[in-house]
Design an enzyme around this catalytic site. Structure first.
Site, PDB file in Angstrom:
ATOM      1  N   ASP A  19       0.810  -1.147   0.039  1.00  0.00           N
ATOM      2  CA  ASP A  19       0.263   0.601   0.704  1.00  0.00           C
ATOM      3  C   ASP A  19       1.163   1.441  -0.161  1.00  0.00           C
ATOM      4  OD1 ASP A  19      -2.620  -1.903   0.613  1.00  0.00           O
ATOM      5  OD2 ASP A  19      -1.292  -1.579   2.352  1.00  0.00           O
ATOM      6  N   GLU A 275       2.252  -6.129  -4.906  1.00  0.00           N
ATOM      7  CA  GLU A 275       1.195  -6.556  -6.190  1.00  0.00           C
ATOM      8  C   GLU A 275       2.882  -5.221  -6.986  1.00  0.00           C
ATOM      9  OE1 GLU A 275      -1.838  -2.320  -6.800  1.00  0.00           O
ATOM     10  OE2 GLU A 275      -2.314  -4.443  -5.723  1.00  0.00           O
TER      11      GLU A 275
HETATM   12  O1  TRH Z   1       4.854  -6.128   0.660  1.00  0.00           O
HETATM   13  P1  TRH Z   1       3.678  -6.717  -0.106  1.00  0.00           P
HETATM   14  O2  TRH Z   1       3.644  -8.110   0.093  1.00  0.00           O
HETATM   15  O3  TRH Z   1       3.009  -6.155   0.180  1.00  0.00           O
HETATM   16  C1  TRH Z   1       1.186  -6.316  -0.702  1.00  0.00           C
HETATM   17  C2  TRH Z   1       0.281  -6.116  -1.722  1.00  0.00           C
HETATM   18  O4  TRH Z   1       0.436  -5.051  -1.868  1.00  0.00           O
HETATM   19  C3  TRH Z   1      -0.849  -6.902  -1.717  1.00  0.00           C
HETATM   20  O5  TRH Z   1      -1.522  -6.664  -2.876  1.00  0.00           O
HETATM   21  C4  TRH Z   1      -1.256  -6.622  -0.553  1.00  0.00           C
HETATM   22  O6  TRH Z   1      -3.062  -6.492  -0.479  1.00  0.00           O
HETATM   23  C5  TRH Z   1      -0.872  -7.344   0.822  1.00  0.00           C
HETATM   24  O7  TRH Z   1       0.467  -6.300   0.761  1.00  0.00           O
HETATM   25  C6  TRH Z   1      -1.615  -6.002   1.656  1.00  0.00           C
HETATM   26  O8  TRH Z   1       4.118  -6.844  -1.495  1.00  0.00           O
HETATM   27  P2  TRH Z   1       4.329  -5.284  -2.721  1.00  0.00           P
HETATM   28  O9  TRH Z   1       3.590  -5.117  -2.814  1.00  0.00           O
HETATM   29  O10 TRH Z   1       5.197  -6.409  -3.836  1.00  0.00           O
HETATM   30  O11 TRH Z   1       5.332  -4.250  -1.752  1.00  0.00           O
HETATM   31  C7  TRH Z   1       6.720  -4.340  -1.423  1.00  0.00           C
HETATM   32  C8  TRH Z   1       7.293  -3.068  -1.985  1.00  0.00           C
HETATM   33  O12 TRH Z   1       8.760  -3.289  -1.185  1.00  0.00           O
HETATM   34  C9  TRH Z   1       7.838  -2.788  -2.965  1.00  0.00           C
HETATM   35  O13 TRH Z   1       7.771  -0.986  -3.372  1.00  0.00           O
HETATM   36  C10 TRH Z   1       9.010  -3.251  -3.822  1.00  0.00           C
HETATM   37  C11 TRH Z   1       9.749  -2.141  -1.724  1.00  0.00           C
HETATM   38  N1  TRH Z   1      11.002  -2.971  -1.702  1.00  0.00           N
HETATM   39  C12 TRH Z   1      11.744  -2.515  -1.441  1.00  0.00           C
HETATM   40  O14 TRH Z   1      11.547  -0.996  -0.965  1.00  0.00           O
HETATM   41  N2  TRH Z   1      12.855  -3.282  -0.378  1.00  0.00           N
HETATM   42  C13 TRH Z   1      13.268  -4.479  -0.648  1.00  0.00           C
HETATM   43  O15 TRH Z   1      14.157  -4.476  -0.442  1.00  0.00           O
HETATM   44  C14 TRH Z   1      12.395  -5.153  -1.122  1.00  0.00           C
HETATM   45  C15 TRH Z   1      12.306  -6.292  -0.860  1.00  0.00           C
HETATM   46  C16 TRH Z   1      10.944  -4.258  -1.348  1.00  0.00           C
END
Ligand code: TRH
Length: 379
Positions: A19, A275
Protein backbone atom coordinates in the site's frame (compact mmCIF):
# COMPACT_ATOMS: atom_id res chain seq x y z
CA UNK A 1 -1.27 20.38 -21.21
CA UNK A 2 -1.68 19.31 -17.62
CA UNK A 3 -3.00 21.57 -14.88
CA UNK A 4 -0.90 22.14 -11.74
CA UNK A 5 -3.07 20.97 -8.90
CA UNK A 6 -2.87 19.95 -5.27
CA UNK A 7 -3.30 16.26 -4.44
CA UNK A 8 -4.06 14.42 -1.21
CA UNK A 9 -3.21 10.74 -1.24
CA UNK A 10 -4.47 8.71 1.71
CA UNK A 11 -2.80 5.43 2.60
CA UNK A 12 -3.62 2.92 5.31
CA UNK A 13 -0.85 0.40 5.75
CA UNK A 14 -2.86 -2.82 6.04
CA UNK A 15 0.18 -5.02 6.32
CA UNK A 16 3.40 -5.42 4.35
CA UNK A 17 4.72 -2.75 2.01
CA UNK A 18 2.41 -2.78 -1.00
CA UNK A 19 0.00 0.00 0.00
CA UNK A 20 2.69 2.45 1.00
CA UNK A 21 5.00 1.22 -1.77
CA UNK A 22 2.46 2.17 -4.44
CA UNK A 23 1.35 5.47 -2.93
CA UNK A 24 4.88 6.67 -2.13
CA UNK A 25 6.05 5.93 -5.65
CA UNK A 26 3.00 7.59 -7.18
CA UNK A 27 3.35 10.68 -4.95
CA UNK A 28 7.00 11.13 -5.92
CA UNK A 29 6.27 10.80 -9.61
CA UNK A 30 3.38 13.27 -9.54
CA UNK A 31 5.75 15.82 -8.02
CA UNK A 32 8.88 15.07 -10.04
CA UNK A 33 7.38 14.56 -13.49
CA UNK A 34 4.08 16.43 -13.44
CA UNK A 35 4.85 19.36 -11.14
CA UNK A 36 1.88 18.56 -8.88
CA UNK A 37 1.72 19.50 -5.18
CA UNK A 38 1.24 16.29 -3.21
CA UNK A 39 0.44 15.51 0.41
CA UNK A 40 0.76 11.85 1.34
CA UNK A 41 -1.22 10.90 4.43
CA UNK A 42 0.17 7.69 5.97
CA UNK A 43 -1.08 6.03 9.14
CA UNK A 44 2.12 4.03 9.77
CA UNK A 45 5.37 5.95 9.57
CA UNK A 46 7.46 3.03 10.81
CA UNK A 47 6.63 1.02 7.69
CA UNK A 48 7.12 4.10 5.53
CA UNK A 49 10.60 4.54 7.05
CA UNK A 50 11.63 1.12 5.70
CA UNK A 51 11.06 2.41 2.16
CA UNK A 52 12.22 5.95 2.81
CA UNK A 53 15.21 5.99 5.17
CA UNK A 54 15.52 9.29 6.99
CA UNK A 55 11.83 9.36 7.84
CA UNK A 56 10.92 10.44 11.34
CA UNK A 57 8.49 7.95 12.86
CA UNK A 58 6.91 10.68 15.00
CA UNK A 59 6.81 13.91 12.95
CA UNK A 60 3.30 15.00 12.05
CA UNK A 61 4.69 16.61 8.89
CA UNK A 62 7.91 16.10 6.93
CA UNK A 63 9.15 16.57 3.38
CA UNK A 64 10.71 13.80 1.31
CA UNK A 65 11.60 14.20 -2.36
CA UNK A 66 9.22 17.11 -2.70
CA UNK A 67 6.30 15.22 -1.15
CA UNK A 68 4.61 16.66 1.93
CA UNK A 69 4.30 13.56 4.11
CA UNK A 70 1.70 13.74 6.87
CA UNK A 71 1.19 11.33 9.72
CA UNK A 72 -2.48 10.34 9.44
CA UNK A 73 -3.58 9.93 13.05
CA UNK A 74 -7.07 8.85 14.22
CA UNK A 75 -7.64 12.27 15.73
CA UNK A 76 -8.02 14.17 12.42
CA UNK A 77 -6.25 17.54 12.68
CA UNK A 78 -8.38 19.14 9.94
CA UNK A 79 -7.09 20.15 6.52
CA UNK A 80 -8.40 21.99 3.50
CA UNK A 81 -9.12 19.31 0.84
CA UNK A 82 -6.86 19.20 -2.17
CA UNK A 83 -8.01 19.52 -5.80
CA UNK A 84 -7.59 15.79 -6.33
CA UNK A 85 -8.20 13.32 -3.53
CA UNK A 86 -7.02 9.74 -3.81
CA UNK A 87 -8.06 7.12 -1.33
CA UNK A 88 -5.76 4.21 -1.91
CA UNK A 89 -7.26 0.75 -1.95
CA UNK A 90 -10.63 1.76 -0.54
CA UNK A 91 -9.26 3.18 2.70
CA UNK A 92 -11.84 5.21 4.62
CA UNK A 93 -11.29 8.99 4.44
CA UNK A 94 -11.82 10.98 7.65
CA UNK A 95 -15.51 11.99 7.89
CA UNK A 96 -14.71 15.71 8.48
CA UNK A 97 -12.53 15.68 5.36
CA UNK A 98 -15.42 14.32 3.25
CA UNK A 99 -17.71 16.96 4.77
CA UNK A 100 -15.16 19.63 3.83
CA UNK A 101 -15.07 18.28 0.25
CA UNK A 102 -18.85 18.48 0.05
CA UNK A 103 -18.87 22.07 1.38
CA UNK A 104 -16.08 23.29 -0.89
CA UNK A 105 -16.87 25.69 -3.68
CA UNK A 106 -14.06 24.24 -5.77
CA UNK A 107 -14.59 21.18 -7.97
CA UNK A 108 -12.76 18.38 -6.22
CA UNK A 109 -12.00 15.11 -7.95
CA UNK A 110 -12.35 12.12 -5.63
CA UNK A 111 -10.76 8.87 -6.76
CA UNK A 112 -10.43 5.43 -5.28
CA UNK A 113 -7.21 3.86 -6.53
CA UNK A 114 -7.96 0.16 -6.82
CA UNK A 115 -5.81 -2.95 -6.49
CA UNK A 116 -4.14 -4.25 -9.61
CA UNK A 117 -5.87 -7.01 -11.49
CA UNK A 118 -5.66 -8.46 -14.99
CA UNK A 119 -9.23 -9.79 -14.85
CA UNK A 120 -11.34 -8.87 -17.87
CA UNK A 121 -14.02 -6.94 -15.92
CA UNK A 122 -11.41 -4.29 -15.01
CA UNK A 123 -11.61 -2.50 -18.38
CA UNK A 124 -15.40 -2.13 -17.99
CA UNK A 125 -15.17 -0.75 -14.45
CA UNK A 126 -12.19 1.56 -14.85
CA UNK A 127 -13.00 5.26 -14.36
CA UNK A 128 -16.67 4.67 -13.51
CA UNK A 129 -18.21 7.17 -11.10
CA UNK A 130 -20.33 6.30 -8.11
CA UNK A 131 -22.72 8.69 -6.39
CA UNK A 132 -21.90 9.39 -2.74
CA UNK A 133 -23.98 11.02 -0.01
CA UNK A 134 -23.76 14.84 -0.03
CA UNK A 135 -23.87 14.90 -3.84
CA UNK A 136 -20.21 13.96 -4.19
CA UNK A 137 -19.00 11.56 -6.87
CA UNK A 138 -16.21 9.08 -6.47
CA UNK A 139 -14.42 7.52 -9.43
CA UNK A 140 -12.86 4.07 -9.42
CA UNK A 141 -9.44 4.13 -10.99
CA UNK A 142 -8.04 0.73 -11.91
CA UNK A 143 -4.41 0.14 -12.75
CA UNK A 144 -4.05 -2.61 -15.31
CA UNK A 145 -2.33 -4.26 -18.21
CA UNK A 146 -4.60 -3.21 -21.05
CA UNK A 147 -5.31 -0.02 -22.98
CA UNK A 148 -8.65 0.70 -21.34
CA UNK A 149 -7.23 0.67 -17.80
CA UNK A 150 -5.22 3.12 -15.71
CA UNK A 151 -1.93 1.44 -16.71
CA UNK A 152 0.97 0.66 -14.39
CA UNK A 153 3.20 2.96 -12.37
CA UNK A 154 6.31 3.66 -14.41
CA UNK A 155 8.66 6.60 -14.06
CA UNK A 156 9.39 8.38 -17.34
CA UNK A 157 13.10 7.53 -17.34
CA UNK A 158 12.78 4.04 -15.84
CA UNK A 159 13.36 1.99 -18.96
CA UNK A 160 16.29 4.12 -20.07
CA UNK A 161 17.92 3.77 -16.62
CA UNK A 162 17.27 0.06 -16.61
CA UNK A 163 18.71 -0.41 -20.10
CA UNK A 164 21.85 1.59 -19.25
CA UNK A 165 22.32 -0.53 -16.15
CA UNK A 166 21.78 -3.85 -17.91
CA UNK A 167 24.09 -2.91 -20.80
CA UNK A 168 27.02 -2.04 -18.54
CA UNK A 169 28.42 -4.94 -16.47
CA UNK A 170 30.44 -2.46 -14.41
CA UNK A 171 27.26 -0.95 -12.97
CA UNK A 172 26.08 -4.40 -11.92
CA UNK A 173 29.47 -5.18 -10.40
CA UNK A 174 29.43 -1.93 -8.46
CA UNK A 175 25.90 -2.60 -7.18
CA UNK A 176 26.81 -6.09 -6.01
CA UNK A 177 30.07 -4.90 -4.50
CA UNK A 178 28.02 -2.57 -2.32
CA UNK A 179 26.80 -5.76 -0.60
CA UNK A 180 30.27 -7.35 -0.63
CA UNK A 181 29.26 -9.66 -3.50
CA UNK A 182 30.57 -10.50 -6.93
CA UNK A 183 29.07 -12.73 -9.61
CA UNK A 184 31.38 -15.07 -11.49
CA UNK A 185 30.75 -15.29 -15.24
CA UNK A 186 28.31 -18.11 -16.04
CA UNK A 187 26.53 -17.79 -12.69
CA UNK A 188 22.75 -17.54 -12.87
CA UNK A 189 21.56 -14.61 -10.77
CA UNK A 190 18.26 -14.91 -8.92
CA UNK A 191 16.34 -12.81 -6.43
CA UNK A 192 13.74 -13.99 -3.94
CA UNK A 193 11.01 -11.86 -2.33
CA UNK A 194 8.02 -13.92 -1.23
CA UNK A 195 5.65 -14.69 1.62
CA UNK A 196 6.18 -17.87 3.64
CA UNK A 197 6.20 -20.49 0.90
CA UNK A 198 6.52 -24.29 1.04
CA UNK A 199 7.58 -24.29 -2.61
CA UNK A 200 10.90 -22.65 -1.78
CA UNK A 201 12.57 -25.88 -0.59
CA UNK A 202 11.94 -27.78 -3.84
CA UNK A 203 13.25 -24.86 -5.87
CA UNK A 204 16.41 -24.61 -3.77
CA UNK A 205 16.93 -28.39 -4.13
CA UNK A 206 16.78 -28.02 -7.92
CA UNK A 207 19.19 -25.06 -7.90
CA UNK A 208 21.67 -26.83 -5.64
CA UNK A 209 21.63 -29.92 -7.89
CA UNK A 210 21.95 -27.97 -11.15
CA UNK A 211 25.06 -28.14 -13.31
CA UNK A 212 25.07 -24.33 -13.64
CA UNK A 213 26.02 -22.31 -10.54
CA UNK A 214 23.42 -19.91 -9.14
CA UNK A 215 23.63 -16.95 -6.79
CA UNK A 216 20.38 -16.31 -4.95
CA UNK A 217 19.90 -12.85 -3.42
CA UNK A 218 17.31 -12.68 -0.68
CA UNK A 219 16.40 -9.32 0.86
CA UNK A 220 15.29 -9.63 4.49
CA UNK A 221 11.63 -10.55 4.76
CA UNK A 222 8.99 -13.17 5.44
CA UNK A 223 10.48 -15.91 3.23
CA UNK A 224 13.74 -16.08 5.18
CA UNK A 225 12.32 -18.72 7.54
CA UNK A 226 11.82 -21.15 4.62
CA UNK A 227 15.33 -20.52 3.34
CA UNK A 228 16.75 -20.99 6.85
CA UNK A 229 14.88 -24.31 7.32
CA UNK A 230 16.16 -25.56 3.98
CA UNK A 231 19.69 -24.74 5.13
CA UNK A 232 19.01 -26.48 8.45
CA UNK A 233 19.34 -23.23 10.39
CA UNK A 234 17.12 -21.56 12.97
CA UNK A 235 17.29 -18.16 11.36
CA UNK A 236 19.03 -15.94 8.83
CA UNK A 237 19.80 -12.27 8.79
CA UNK A 238 21.25 -9.67 6.45
CA UNK A 239 24.88 -10.32 5.65
CA UNK A 240 24.63 -14.13 5.96
CA UNK A 241 26.19 -16.18 3.16
CA UNK A 242 25.73 -19.93 2.59
CA UNK A 243 26.47 -22.45 -0.15
CA UNK A 244 24.93 -25.85 -0.95
CA UNK A 245 25.98 -27.67 -4.11
CA UNK A 246 25.78 -25.30 -7.07
CA UNK A 247 23.80 -22.75 -5.08
CA UNK A 248 25.12 -19.77 -3.16
CA UNK A 249 22.72 -17.78 -1.02
CA UNK A 250 23.26 -14.21 0.13
CA UNK A 251 20.88 -12.49 2.52
CA UNK A 252 20.69 -8.76 1.86
CA UNK A 253 19.29 -5.96 3.97
CA UNK A 254 15.87 -4.57 3.05
CA UNK A 255 16.78 -1.76 0.65
CA UNK A 256 15.27 1.40 -0.83
CA UNK A 257 12.88 1.07 -3.76
CA UNK A 258 15.54 2.36 -6.16
CA UNK A 259 18.07 -0.18 -4.93
CA UNK A 260 15.49 -2.93 -5.17
CA UNK A 261 14.93 -2.00 -8.83
CA UNK A 262 18.65 -2.46 -9.42
CA UNK A 263 18.59 -5.82 -7.70
CA UNK A 264 15.83 -6.92 -10.11
CA UNK A 265 17.77 -5.57 -13.09
CA UNK A 266 20.85 -7.59 -12.01
CA UNK A 267 19.05 -10.91 -12.03
CA UNK A 268 18.24 -13.45 -14.71
CA UNK A 269 15.10 -14.46 -12.84
CA UNK A 270 13.14 -12.73 -10.08
CA UNK A 271 10.71 -14.20 -7.57
CA UNK A 272 8.43 -11.38 -6.42
CA UNK A 273 5.21 -11.00 -4.44
CA UNK A 274 2.27 -8.70 -3.75
CA UNK A 275 1.56 -5.99 -6.28
CA UNK A 276 4.38 -3.48 -6.38
CA UNK A 277 7.42 -5.76 -6.65
CA UNK A 278 5.44 -7.72 -9.25
CA UNK A 279 5.24 -4.62 -11.45
CA UNK A 280 8.85 -3.65 -10.87
CA UNK A 281 9.98 -7.14 -11.92
CA UNK A 282 8.04 -6.72 -15.17
CA UNK A 283 9.86 -3.48 -15.87
CA UNK A 284 13.15 -5.35 -15.31
CA UNK A 285 12.45 -7.20 -18.57
CA UNK A 286 13.45 -10.56 -17.10
CA UNK A 287 11.45 -13.73 -16.44
CA UNK A 288 9.74 -13.80 -13.07
CA UNK A 289 7.45 -15.73 -10.80
CA UNK A 290 4.69 -14.02 -8.84
CA UNK A 291 3.79 -15.10 -5.33
CA UNK A 292 0.36 -13.54 -5.26
CA UNK A 293 -1.05 -12.27 -1.96
CA UNK A 294 -3.32 -15.11 -0.79
CA UNK A 295 -6.98 -14.12 -0.42
CA UNK A 296 -9.94 -15.70 1.30
CA UNK A 297 -11.75 -18.45 -0.59
CA UNK A 298 -8.78 -18.78 -2.91
CA UNK A 299 -9.91 -15.72 -4.89
CA UNK A 300 -6.29 -14.97 -5.76
CA UNK A 301 -6.14 -17.90 -8.21
CA UNK A 302 -8.56 -16.11 -10.56
CA UNK A 303 -6.29 -13.06 -10.49
CA UNK A 304 -3.20 -15.16 -11.05
CA UNK A 305 -4.71 -17.04 -13.98
CA UNK A 306 -6.12 -13.87 -15.52
CA UNK A 307 -2.63 -12.39 -15.55
CA UNK A 308 -1.10 -15.57 -16.98
CA UNK A 309 -3.66 -15.60 -19.75
CA UNK A 310 -2.64 -12.11 -20.83
CA UNK A 311 1.07 -12.60 -20.26
CA UNK A 312 1.28 -15.87 -22.15
CA UNK A 313 -0.92 -14.87 -25.06
CA UNK A 314 1.93 -14.32 -27.53
CA UNK A 315 4.15 -17.15 -26.36
CA UNK A 316 4.40 -20.65 -27.89
CA UNK A 317 2.40 -23.41 -26.15
CA UNK A 318 5.40 -25.30 -24.74
CA UNK A 319 7.20 -22.40 -23.00
CA UNK A 320 3.82 -21.01 -21.91
CA UNK A 321 2.87 -24.33 -20.28
CA UNK A 322 6.29 -24.55 -18.61
CA UNK A 323 6.05 -21.06 -17.13
CA UNK A 324 2.47 -21.61 -16.02
CA UNK A 325 3.53 -24.90 -14.42
CA UNK A 326 6.17 -23.15 -12.35
CA UNK A 327 3.86 -20.29 -11.31
CA UNK A 328 1.20 -22.77 -10.23
CA UNK A 329 3.70 -24.91 -8.30
CA UNK A 330 5.09 -21.77 -6.63
CA UNK A 331 1.68 -20.61 -5.48
CA UNK A 332 0.40 -24.09 -4.59
CA UNK A 333 3.50 -24.75 -2.47
CA UNK A 334 4.52 -28.00 -4.14
CA UNK A 335 6.23 -29.41 -7.20
CA UNK A 336 8.46 -26.40 -7.76
CA UNK A 337 11.69 -28.39 -8.34
CA UNK A 338 10.40 -30.39 -11.30
CA UNK A 339 8.51 -27.37 -12.66
CA UNK A 340 11.68 -25.24 -12.45
CA UNK A 341 13.75 -27.80 -14.37
CA UNK A 342 11.02 -28.03 -17.02
CA UNK A 343 10.97 -24.25 -17.35
CA UNK A 344 14.75 -23.97 -17.74
CA UNK A 345 14.43 -25.63 -21.15
CA UNK A 346 12.85 -22.41 -22.40
CA UNK A 347 15.09 -19.94 -20.60
CA UNK A 348 16.07 -17.99 -23.73
CA UNK A 349 12.50 -17.79 -25.08
CA UNK A 350 11.14 -16.67 -21.73
CA UNK A 351 13.79 -13.97 -21.48
CA UNK A 352 12.98 -12.59 -24.92
CA UNK A 353 9.29 -12.74 -24.06
CA UNK A 354 9.79 -10.80 -20.82
CA UNK A 355 11.45 -7.98 -22.74
CA UNK A 356 8.67 -7.90 -25.35
CA UNK A 357 6.05 -7.79 -22.59
CA UNK A 358 7.78 -4.78 -21.01
CA UNK A 359 7.53 -2.81 -24.23
CA UNK A 360 3.93 -3.81 -24.75
CA UNK A 361 3.13 -2.43 -21.29
CA UNK A 362 4.98 0.81 -21.98
CA UNK A 363 2.68 1.35 -24.96
CA UNK A 364 -0.33 1.34 -22.57
CA UNK A 365 0.76 4.56 -20.86
CA UNK A 366 1.54 4.93 -17.15
CA UNK A 367 -0.63 5.36 -14.09
CA UNK A 368 0.57 8.81 -12.96
CA UNK A 369 0.28 10.22 -16.48
CA UNK A 370 -3.20 8.75 -16.87
CA UNK A 371 -4.30 10.17 -13.52
CA UNK A 372 -3.11 13.65 -14.45
CA UNK A 373 -4.81 13.37 -17.82
CA UNK A 374 -8.02 12.12 -16.20
CA UNK A 375 -8.09 15.13 -13.89
CA UNK A 376 -7.36 17.62 -16.68
CA UNK A 377 -10.04 16.08 -18.85
CA UNK A 378 -12.57 15.98 -15.97
CA UNK A 379 -12.09 19.70 -15.35
O1 TRH B 1 4.72 -6.00 0.73
P1 TRH B 1 3.79 -6.70 -0.16
O2 TRH B 1 3.52 -8.09 0.16
O3 TRH B 1 2.44 -5.92 -0.25
C1 TRH B 1 1.19 -6.59 -0.38
C2 TRH B 1 0.58 -6.28 -1.72
O4 TRH B 1 0.60 -4.96 -2.09
C3 TRH B 1 -0.84 -6.77 -1.74
O5 TRH B 1 -1.48 -6.38 -2.93
C4 TRH B 1 -1.58 -6.21 -0.54
O6 TRH B 1 -2.88 -6.59 -0.55
C5 TRH B 1 -0.88 -6.71 0.70
O7 TRH B 1 0.45 -6.24 0.74
C6 TRH B 1 -1.59 -6.23 1.95
O8 TRH B 1 4.41 -6.70 -1.64
P2 TRH B 1 4.65 -5.55 -2.69
O9 TRH B 1 3.34 -5.01 -3.16
O10 TRH B 1 5.53 -6.12 -3.70
O11 TRH B 1 5.39 -4.39 -1.92
C7 TRH B 1 6.73 -4.46 -1.58
C8 TRH B 1 7.35 -3.10 -1.67
O12 TRH B 1 8.60 -3.12 -1.01
C9 TRH B 1 7.64 -2.65 -3.10
O13 TRH B 1 7.42 -1.24 -3.19
C10 TRH B 1 9.11 -2.95 -3.29
C11 TRH B 1 9.61 -2.63 -1.91
N1 TRH B 1 10.87 -3.23 -1.51
C12 TRH B 1 11.90 -2.39 -1.17
O14 TRH B 1 11.75 -1.16 -1.26
N2 TRH B 1 13.06 -2.91 -0.71
C13 TRH B 1 13.28 -4.26 -0.63
O15 TRH B 1 14.36 -4.70 -0.22
C14 TRH B 1 12.21 -5.12 -1.03
C15 TRH B 1 12.41 -6.61 -0.98
C16 TRH B 1 11.01 -4.58 -1.44
Amino acid sequence: MSVKASWDIFCVVVDNYGDIGVTWRLARQLVAEHGQRVRLWVDDLDTFARLCPGTSATASQQWHEGVDVRHWVPDWPGAEPADVVIEAFACQLPAPYIEAMARSERRILWLNLEYLSAEDWVVGCHALPSMQPDGLQKYFFFPGFEQGTGGLIREGDLLARRETFQRDPKLREAFLQGFGLSAQPGTRMLSLFAYENCAVAGWLDALAADSQPSLLLVPEGRVLGDVASWLGLDELSAGDRHARGALQIAVLPFMTQNQYDMLLWCCDFNAVRGEESFIRAQWAGRPLVWHIYPQEEEAHWDKLNAFLELYLRDLGPAPAAALKGFWHAWNAGEGSGAAWSAMLEYEAELRAHAERWTHKQVANGDLAGKLVFFYTDWL
